[in-house]
Design an enzyme around this catalytic site. Structure first.
Site, PDB file in Angstrom:
ATOM      1  N   GLY A  60       0.777  -1.228   0.000  1.00 31.18           N
ATOM      2  CA  GLY A  60       0.000   0.000   0.000  1.00 31.18           C
ATOM      3  C   GLY A  60       0.805   1.272   0.000  1.00 31.18           C
ATOM      4  O   GLY A  60       0.251   2.362  -0.148  1.00 31.18           O
ATOM      5  N   HIS A 173      -1.600  -8.154  -8.478  1.00 33.48           N
ATOM      6  CA  HIS A 173      -0.419  -8.698  -7.812  1.00 33.48           C
ATOM      7  C   HIS A 173       0.037 -10.012  -8.441  1.00 33.48           C
ATOM      8  O   HIS A 173      -0.773 -10.912  -8.636  1.00 33.48           O
ATOM      9  CB  HIS A 173      -0.715  -8.935  -6.330  1.00 33.48           C
TER      10      HIS A 173
END
Length: 196
Positions: A60, A173
């Site tokens: 993040g 991802h």
């Protein structure tokens, strides 16, 4: 703040590779030992290299987050090489590209002022952000690499991001199977920086 420190990091006198990154380097969605930073430590050990790898990557994180914690990381780890892998979250959140560029400049200059070698990893974002934004986003990495004469990997997810079998279900991802490919992309630029 918790850092994942692979095997070898306990040797405080060893030359150090510090990775400042986000979820793409933090091993998001997989076991830590499957992530490319851990595979890098393993590769170095197999080659009898004395380098230790410190993975200071937090899912993040934006370039702002990286800039905020960089001074402490540089002071604590005294790295010989820094791998800078940030920017993806700036792009995905549509943050100011000027601010992202400014954050990168400050990080690059802090790292260089400490005397560490710096490897910059570029990233791309999905095209749905619009051609103008995505093109400008990607160009920033190249411009900084040229301006500061940095070793540079333009897209370290090359061969991964366009293969659904190598991506997690979120399509953002990479999965565990992708990590060796990512490491190979990085290794080609990193290896010339190693001095032992």
């Amino acid at each position: 703040m918790v850092y994942f420190i692979p095997v070898g990091a306990e040797n405080q006198t060893a030359p150090t590779i510090l990775i400042i990154g986000d979820s793409l380097s933090a091993g998001y969605g997989m076991k830590a030992e499957e992530s490319w930073p851990h595979l890098l430590q393993k590769k170095l050990q197999e080659q009898k290299s004395s380098y230790r790898v410190i993975n200071d990557s937090i899912s993040g994180n934006t370039t702002h987050n990286g800039l905020s914690r960089l001074p402490d990381s540089l002071k604590q780890y005294q790295p010989d090489i820094v791998i800078l892998q940030l920017g993806g979250n700036d792009g995905l959140r549509g943050l100011s590209l000027k601010q992202m560029r400014d954050n990168f400049i400050q990080m690059i200059e802090k790292i260089q002022n400490q005397g560490a070698k710096l490897l910059l990893l570029g990233i791309k974002i999905p095209p749905n952000y619009g051609a103008a934004y995505t093109e400008r986003f990607e160009a920033i990495f190249l411009e900084l690499a040229e301006q500061y004469k940095l070793p540079f990997e333009a897209f370290f997810l090359a061969g991964v991001a366009d293969n659904p079998e190598l991506m997690q279900s979120d399509d953002i991802h990479p999965n565990a199977a992708a990590q060796p490919i990512m490491l190979n992309n990085i290794w080609q630029v990193l290896e010339p920086l190693l001095s032992d």
